[in-house]
Design a protein around this motif. Structure first.
Motif, PDB file in Angstrom:
ATOM      1  N   GLY A 118       0.818  -1.205   0.000  1.00 34.98           N
ATOM      2  CA  GLY A 118       0.000   0.000   0.000  1.00 34.98           C
ATOM      3  C   GLY A 118       0.855   1.259   0.000  1.00 34.98           C
ATOM      4  N   SER A 119       1.940   1.232   0.769  1.00 37.46           N
ATOM      5  CA  SER A 119       2.803   2.420   0.837  1.00 37.46           C
ATOM      6  C   SER A 119       3.355   2.765  -0.544  1.00 37.46           C
ATOM      7  CB  SER A 119       3.958   2.172   1.801  1.00 37.46           C
ATOM      8  OG  SER A 119       3.481   1.930   3.099  1.00 37.46           O
ATOM      9  N   TYR A 151      -4.114   7.817   7.216  1.00 37.22           N
ATOM     10  CA  TYR A 151      -2.960   6.904   7.159  1.00 37.22           C
ATOM     11  C   TYR A 151      -2.776   6.476   5.714  1.00 37.22           C
ATOM     12  CZ  TYR A 151       0.281   3.086   8.021  1.00 37.22           C
ATOM     13  OH  TYR A 151       1.387   2.274   8.007  1.00 37.22           O
ATOM     14  N   GLU A 225      -8.645   8.554   2.644  1.00 38.71           N
ATOM     15  CA  GLU A 225      -9.240   7.230   2.777  1.00 38.71           C
ATOM     16  C   GLU A 225     -10.754   7.463   2.839  1.00 38.71           C
ATOM     17  OE1 GLU A 225      -6.780   7.247   6.503  1.00 38.71           O
ATOM     18  OE2 GLU A 225      -7.099   5.093   6.284  1.00 38.71           O
ATOM     19  N   ASP A 258      -7.662   6.360  -1.200  1.00 40.57           N
ATOM     20  CA  ASP A 258      -6.788   5.299  -0.710  1.00 40.57           C
ATOM     21  C   ASP A 258      -7.698   4.203  -0.147  1.00 40.57           C
ATOM     22  OD1 ASP A 258      -5.119   3.602   0.617  1.00 40.57           O
ATOM     23  OD2 ASP A 258      -3.867   5.173   1.492  1.00 40.57           O
ATOM     24  N   ILE A 261      -7.607  -0.362   2.692  1.00 41.57           N
ATOM     25  CA  ILE A 261      -8.428  -1.123   3.633  1.00 41.57           C
ATOM     26  C   ILE A 261      -9.835  -1.343   3.085  1.00 41.57           C
ATOM     27  CG2 ILE A 261      -9.720  -0.803   5.799  1.00 41.57           C
ATOM     28  CD1 ILE A 261      -7.107   0.041   7.114  1.00 41.57           C
ATOM     29  N   LYS A 287      -3.481  -5.056   0.181  1.00 40.32           N
ATOM     30  CA  LYS A 287      -4.101  -5.990   1.140  1.00 40.32           C
ATOM     31  C   LYS A 287      -5.031  -7.041   0.511  1.00 40.32           C
ATOM     32  CE  LYS A 287      -3.810  -2.684   5.000  1.00 40.32           C
ATOM     33  NZ  LYS A 287      -2.927  -3.169   6.021  1.00 40.32           N
TER      34      LYS A 287
HETATM   35  C1  LIG Z   1      -5.271   3.332   3.930  1.00 40.72           C
HETATM   36  C2  LIG Z   1      -3.917   2.708   3.903  1.00 40.72           C
HETATM   37  N1  LIG Z   1      -3.014   3.132   3.005  1.00 40.72           N
HETATM   38  C3  LIG Z   1      -1.793   2.593   2.931  1.00 40.72           C
HETATM   39  C4  LIG Z   1      -1.411   1.578   3.778  1.00 40.72           C
HETATM   40  C5  LIG Z   1      -0.033   1.027   3.697  1.00 40.72           C
HETATM   41  O1  LIG Z   1      -0.028  -0.271   3.212  1.00 40.72           O
HETATM   42  P1  LIG Z   1       1.267  -1.178   3.439  1.00 40.72           P
HETATM   43  O2  LIG Z   1       1.379  -1.451   4.898  1.00 40.72           O
HETATM   44  O3  LIG Z   1       0.978  -2.391   2.587  1.00 40.72           O
HETATM   45  O4  LIG Z   1       2.445  -0.409   2.911  1.00 40.72           O
HETATM   46  C6  LIG Z   1      -2.324   1.094   4.722  1.00 40.72           C
HETATM   47  C7  LIG Z   1      -1.952   0.026   5.651  1.00 40.72           C
HETATM   48  O5  LIG Z   1      -2.638  -0.280   6.595  1.00 40.72           O
HETATM   49  C8  LIG Z   1      -3.602   1.685   4.799  1.00 40.72           C
HETATM   50  O6  LIG Z   1      -4.493   1.298   5.710  1.00 40.72           O
END
Ligand SMILES: Cc1ncc(COP(=O)(O)O)c(C=O)c1O
Length: 446
Positions: A118-119, A151, A225, A258, A261, A287
């Motif tokens: 996700g990052s 986040y 989000e 985003d 989740i 995810k």
């Molecule tokens: C909304 C959101 N974006 C990005 C991420 C980051 O994902 P990752 O941990 O796979 O890098 C998360 C992780 O929980 C998330 O909830």
């Protein structure tokens, strides 16, 4: 699962070398919470104790653990093609998965860029937004707007637009030119709401203030989000996302959801965009795409954004961005099998139909000692516990620890907020079991 309950696994005798992410390492190593196997709704400790998974791993195991079709797809793929270069070459399943993901997305979101997390997907979306304006000749649009309590993972882009103080304050000045919308949460106005709260749509209008301050010609994109998960489950107020979309349209700002989740059924639809009837310009996912089995993320991009890059000489690379493991064959195989399983078992619809039962069960905790608020949406719940005086986060930590050790339940905790997000295969009986266990934990830590 008799085999799993009776089986035992060697326990490591040296816990030193591994530095655990987002973990209280010293407390963990003093009292480790080890998981050795999993099946369906349960984990099994090395000793074989069954532990109910109240959080679908980290909000990712949407189809439940170790599902046979996904396991088979991964092992078949490993034997057939371990890897093909992701740059200038590709393998068939990458195209198949991109088409399948695009077909689930709303509107004109029809191109998919794959990442491993996700990052990385967040950074990819932010970079595409900046580059998109650049290739169109609006290179002054460089500002990015996030939201307080957001986040977006842990890359520098993600923590810059994110709004969780501990994820930001240790890491210097971050990206320049970032501003933040206010959080949509207000306990006085919204406490104990099931689903989207009635109050708060007007908070989207703060974007007008930000535009007035910086001028639209300097702003590239807004990223939110649809439901803020990691900060403790904050569903969007009714009408909020629609208002954000309208303001973005008015000023030519890209809107990025985003959905790391909220994607793949968590809110009862393929994407939250569908639940809210709002088409963003990009959707970030991760995810649930592989039901958490193989790391994968990505960005679904509106056709007009993708097409803006498709110019210049044909032998020329259009976007200087990508990862060695973009669209890794194992992840693609897992993704295709996960999507098949979601479809075959109707898991998105299942989440939608269980939502009222889930919300009622969560709200039964109202009135227990120290419970300040409960929020639910889709198959998620956030429960705010009162912090101990001068020890923010300790009650939450103890709740998580007790849930695992005494109640054989995995809960997620941020500060003193518990989050529950079970696999979408959860039964009504198991929902009852989850909240009975949580009730005992809340009493125990009161
Ligand atoms: C909304 C959101 N974006 C990005 C991420 C980051 O994902 P990752 O941990 O796979 O890098 C998360 C992780 O929980 C998330 O909830």
């Amino acid at each position: 699962m008799a085999w799993a309950q009776s089986a035992t696994t060697a326990i490591p005798n040296d816990l030193q070398s591994y530095w655990l992410p987002f973990t209280a390492n010293r407390a963990f190593k003093a009292s480790p919470r080890l998981i050795a196997r999993a099946k369906g709704m349960h984990y099994y400790t090395p000793e074989g104790r069954a532990v109910l998974d109240g959080t679908a791993g980290l909000w990712c195991i949407n189809a439940g653990h170790n599902r046979d079709p996904i396991v088979a797809a991964i092992s078949t793929q490993a034997a057939e093609l371990d890897y093909a270069p992701a740059f200038q070459f590709a393998h068939p399943k990458a195209f198949e998965l991109a088409s399948r993901v695009a077909a689930l997305a709303p509107g004109e979101l029809d191109h998919v860029f794959f990442t491993n997390s996700g990052s990385e997907a967040v950074d990819t979306a932010l970079k595409i937004a900046l580059a998109y304006h650049n290739v169109r000749g609006e290179g002054a649009r460089t500002r990015l707007i996030g939201r307080e309590r957001g986040y977006h993972g842990v890359g520098f882009g993600g923590i810059s637009v994110g709004g969780i103080v501990n994820n930001r304050k240790f890491f210097g000045p971050l990206l320049a030119g970032v501003d933040h919308l206010p959080s949509t949460y207000n306990r006085e106005r919204q406490a104990f709401s099931k689903g989207e709260p009635d109050w708060g749509a007007h908070l989207a209008d703060d974007l007008e203030r930000i535009v007035a301050l910086h001028d639209a010609s300097t702003i590239a994109a807004v990223i939110v989000e649809p439901m803020a998960g990691s900060t403790g489950v904050l569903p969007p107020p009714k009408g909020y996302l629609q208002r954000l979309r309208a303001i973005c349209d008015k000023y030519g700002l890209l809107l990025i959801f985003d959905e790391v989740i909220t994607g793949f059924g968590r809110l009862g639809c393929a994407f939250a965009a569908e639940r809210y009837g709002v088409d963003p310009d990009m959707i970030i996912f991760a995810k649930g795409i592989t039901s958490g089995t193989v790391p994968m993320g990505g960005v679904i991009v509106r056709k007009s954004i993708h097409d803006a890059f498709m110019r210049g000489p044909e032998h020329g690379i259009e976007l200087f961005h990508g990862y060695t493991y973009s669209a890794h064959p194992l992840a693609c195989a897992a993704g295709l099998a996960a999507l098949d399983l979601y479809h075959a078992e109707g898991l998105f619809e299942r989440a939608r139909s269980l939502e009222p039962f889930w919300a009622d069960a969560a709200m039964m905790l109202k009135g227990l000692p120290g419970v300040l608020d409960i929020r639910t949406v889709g198959l998620t719940a956030g429960i705010d516990l009162a912090a101990q005086p001068d020890a923010v986060g300790r009650r939450g930590y103890e709740a998580m620890q007790r849930a695992f050790q005494d109640e054989s339940l995995v809960v997620r905790v941020t500060g003193d907020t518990l989050a529950l997000t079970p696999p979408l295969i959860v039964s009504e009986h198991e929902i009852g079991e989850i909240f009975d266990k949580v009730a005992r934990v809340i009493r125990a830590v009161a």
